[in-house]
Scaffold this motif. Structure first.
Motif, PDB file in Angstrom:
ATOM      1  N   GLY A   1      -2.756  -4.912   8.108  1.00  0.00           N
ATOM      2  CA  GLY A   1      -3.272  -6.253   8.344  1.00  0.00           C
ATOM      3  C   GLY A   1      -4.323  -6.328   9.418  1.00  0.00           C
ATOM      4  N   SER A   2      -4.835  -7.524   9.597  1.00  0.00           N
ATOM      5  CA  SER A   2      -5.819  -7.825  10.623  1.00  0.00           C
ATOM      6  C   SER A   2      -5.219  -8.863  11.568  1.00  0.00           C
ATOM      7  N   ALA A   3      -6.071  -9.573  12.303  1.00  0.00           N
ATOM      8  CA  ALA A   3      -5.585 -10.594  13.216  1.00  0.00           C
ATOM      9  C   ALA A   3      -4.960 -11.750  12.442  1.00  0.00           C
ATOM     10  N   HIS A   4      -3.839 -12.279  12.962  1.00  0.00           N
ATOM     11  CA  HIS A   4      -3.176 -13.445  12.375  1.00  0.00           C
ATOM     12  C   HIS A   4      -2.792 -13.200  10.910  1.00  0.00           C
ATOM     13  N   SER A   5      -2.417 -11.985  10.580  1.00  0.00           N
ATOM     14  CA  SER A   5      -2.059 -11.684   9.197  1.00  0.00           C
ATOM     15  C   SER A   5      -0.726 -10.942   9.145  1.00  0.00           C
ATOM     16  N   ARG A   6      -0.180 -10.890   7.973  1.00  0.00           N
ATOM     17  CA  ARG A   6       1.064 -10.158   7.738  1.00  0.00           C
ATOM     18  C   ARG A   6       0.768  -8.981   6.821  1.00  0.00           C
ATOM     19  N   SER A   7       1.184  -7.805   7.242  1.00  0.00           N
ATOM     20  CA  SER A   7       0.990  -6.631   6.398  1.00  0.00           C
ATOM     21  C   SER A   7       2.031  -6.599   5.304  1.00  0.00           C
ATOM     22  N   GLY A   8       1.671  -6.006   4.189  1.00  0.00           N
ATOM     23  CA  GLY A   8       2.648  -5.803   3.131  1.00  0.00           C
ATOM     24  C   GLY A   8       3.487  -4.566   3.426  1.00  0.00           C
ATOM     25  N   ILE A   9       4.188  -4.085   2.433  1.00  0.00           N
ATOM     26  CA  ILE A   9       4.991  -2.870   2.579  1.00  0.00           C
ATOM     27  C   ILE A   9       4.056  -1.670   2.500  1.00  0.00           C
ATOM     28  N   ILE A  10       4.099  -0.825   3.519  1.00  0.00           N
ATOM     29  CA  ILE A  10       3.262   0.368   3.575  1.00  0.00           C
ATOM     30  C   ILE A  10       4.166   1.589   3.448  1.00  0.00           C
ATOM     31  N   THR A  11       3.890   2.432   2.458  1.00  0.00           N
ATOM     32  CA  THR A  11       4.710   3.616   2.204  1.00  0.00           C
ATOM     33  C   THR A  11       3.812   4.839   2.110  1.00  0.00           C
ATOM     34  N   ILE A  12       4.157   5.883   2.843  1.00  0.00           N
ATOM     35  CA  ILE A  12       3.424   7.149   2.783  1.00  0.00           C
ATOM     36  C   ILE A  12       4.404   8.229   2.333  1.00  0.00           C
ATOM     37  N   ASN A  13       4.141   8.778   1.149  1.00  0.00           N
ATOM     38  CA  ASN A  13       5.021   9.797   0.577  1.00  0.00           C
ATOM     39  C   ASN A  13       4.462  11.204   0.681  1.00  0.00           C
ATOM     40  N   GLY A  14       3.156  11.318   0.902  1.00  0.00           N
ATOM     41  CA  GLY A  14       2.545  12.639   0.967  1.00  0.00           C
ATOM     42  C   GLY A  14       1.078  12.537   1.295  1.00  0.00           C
ATOM     43  N   GLY A  15       0.410  13.691   1.265  1.00  0.00           N
ATOM     44  CA  GLY A  15      -1.002  13.738   1.572  1.00  0.00           C
ATOM     45  C   GLY A  15      -1.261  13.845   3.062  1.00  0.00           C
ATOM     46  N   VAL A  16      -2.536  13.693   3.415  1.00  0.00           N
ATOM     47  CA  VAL A  16      -2.964  13.711   4.807  1.00  0.00           C
ATOM     48  C   VAL A  16      -3.551  12.335   5.127  1.00  0.00           C
ATOM     49  N   VAL A  17      -3.008  11.680   6.129  1.00  0.00           N
ATOM     50  CA  VAL A  17      -3.446  10.338   6.501  1.00  0.00           C
ATOM     51  C   VAL A  17      -3.896  10.350   7.949  1.00  0.00           C
ATOM     52  N   ILE A  18      -5.128   9.925   8.170  1.00  0.00           N
ATOM     53  CA  ILE A  18      -5.684   9.802   9.511  1.00  0.00           C
ATOM     54  C   ILE A  18      -6.095   8.355   9.692  1.00  0.00           C
ATOM     55  N   ALA A  19      -5.523   7.681  10.667  1.00  0.00           N
ATOM     56  CA  ALA A  19      -5.762   6.251  10.838  1.00  0.00           C
ATOM     57  C   ALA A  19      -6.120   5.946  12.293  1.00  0.00           C
ATOM     58  N   SER A  20      -7.183   5.168  12.463  1.00  0.00           N
ATOM     59  CA  SER A  20      -7.623   4.754  13.802  1.00  0.00           C
ATOM     60  C   SER A  20      -7.769   3.236  13.822  1.00  0.00           C
TER      61      SER A  20
ATOM     62  N   ILE B   1       0.858  -1.185   0.000  1.00  0.00           N
ATOM     63  CA  ILE B   1       0.000   0.000   0.000  1.00  0.00           C
ATOM     64  C   ILE B   1       0.893   1.233   0.000  1.00  0.00           C
ATOM     65  N   THR B   2       0.639   2.142  -0.960  1.00  0.00           N
ATOM     66  CA  THR B   2       1.401   3.384  -1.064  1.00  0.00           C
ATOM     67  C   THR B   2       0.431   4.553  -1.137  1.00  0.00           C
ATOM     68  N   ILE B   3       0.666   5.566  -0.310  1.00  0.00           N
ATOM     69  CA  ILE B   3      -0.155   6.776  -0.328  1.00  0.00           C
ATOM     70  C   ILE B   3       0.737   7.944  -0.723  1.00  0.00           C
ATOM     71  N   ASN B   4       0.419   8.548  -1.855  1.00  0.00           N
ATOM     72  CA  ASN B   4       1.228   9.640  -2.387  1.00  0.00           C
ATOM     73  C   ASN B   4       0.587  11.008  -2.214  1.00  0.00           C
ATOM     74  N   GLY B   5      -0.724  11.063  -2.017  1.00  0.00           N
ATOM     75  CA  GLY B   5      -1.394  12.351  -1.892  1.00  0.00           C
ATOM     76  C   GLY B   5      -2.858  12.185  -1.600  1.00  0.00           C
TER      77      GLY B   5
END
Length: 299
Positions: A111-130, A91-95
């Protein structure tokens, strides 16, 4: 493939879906300026924006970067990422503006329970995560594994669920690697969790802060623990305090003073290897010099 949100043939500035989005292959999602897109998934079988293993999602803003994507995941399924017992793609977020949240045991992005997340990259924009209960906001859920999270720019606010880190992993998970090279990052962990790193009883990974402005805060204390803290503080408050301000004391003088305190006041003296109390303490004073040296080494 390239997907505009909302689609050019949609007149409304706000578009909604409650069936989620499935990412197949490599997808570039462009958030049109001034437009809003709302994605929700009311089922546990997949994430609201499901990015499966071997797939990738890149989110872009337009010129102004005011397009907004709001994502709400269900229980055991991430906002953007995957559901439990599945592995995520990249997952990549650029803007643009991305506001993601998740249900129980799931991260907002990752990811969720019992899972492996992939590569997460944030290059820009506004990201709000809960994050959901026991899950990180950005990373993975409980008993999972976080891969690599890289933040190069943008404004990121990440609030972990109870027991989950702000950025990293959930309860009893592997935190993986978090690298922050730029941007403005605010991360707060849930109960007994790091702001950036491991969740409750999780395994610490690697956290590298090479640039940007970073504010990270560990989780708050549970209400159940407040009484225990108050009781412990009360014992300290009621305990007698003896201040010895003699400078440059030799170890032999310290031993003699410890004997007098035990004899005259029945105080308890704790050393790294022994607990000394009352008249039964005579046999341990021969070891106090060694203990005191060990204490100095530890300090």
């Amino acid at each position: 493939s390239v997907l505009l949100m909302p689609s050019p043939n949609v007149d409304e500035a706000v578009t909604n879906t409650t069936d989620g989005i499935i990412v197949n292959g490599d997808v570039h999602l462009i958030l049109c300026d001034e437009a809003e897109y709302f994605v929700q998934r009311n089922n546990t079988d997949r994430a609201a924006v499901n990015v499966g293993e071997n797939c990738s999602l890149s989110i872009h803003g337009q010129v102004v970067g005011t397009g907004k994507l709001t994502v709400i995941g269900y229980a055991w399924s991430a906002g953007i990422g995957c559901a439990e017992w599945n592995n995520c793609g990249n997952i990549t977020i650029n803007g643009g503006v991305v506001d993601a949240s998740a249900g129980q045991d799931s991260s907002a992005i990752g990811g969720s329970a019992h899972s492996r997340s992939g590569i997460i990259t944030i290059n820009g924009g506004v990201v709000i995560a809960s994050g959901g209960t026991q899950a990180a906001a950005i990373g993975t859920g409980p008993e999972g594994e976080c891969s690599v999270i890289t933040i190069n720019g943008g404004t990121v606010t990440a609030n972990g669920g109870s027991g989950g880190a702000g950025i990293g992993c959930g309860r009893q998970s592997d935190a993986g690697t978090v690298a922050i090279n730029g941007g403005t990052v605010t991360a707060e962990g849930g109960d007994h969790a790091h702001g950036i790193g491991a969740g409750n009883n999780g395994t610490n990974g690697v956290v590298m802060i090479n640039g940007g402005r970073v504010s990270a805060k560990g989780g708050i204390v549970k209400n159940d623990d407040i009484g225990k803290i108050q009781a412990a503080a009360g014992r300290w408050f009621e305990a007698p305090l003896y201040v010895i301000d003699t400078p440059n004391m030799k170890l032999i003088d310290l031993r003699a003073m410890a004997r007098r305190l035990v004899k005259d006041f029945d105080v308890k003296i704790e050393t790294p290897q022994n607990v000394v109390r009352g008249k039964d303490s005579k046999e341990v004073f021969d070891n106090i010099e060694k203990d005191y040296c060990l204490l100095l080494i530890k300090i």
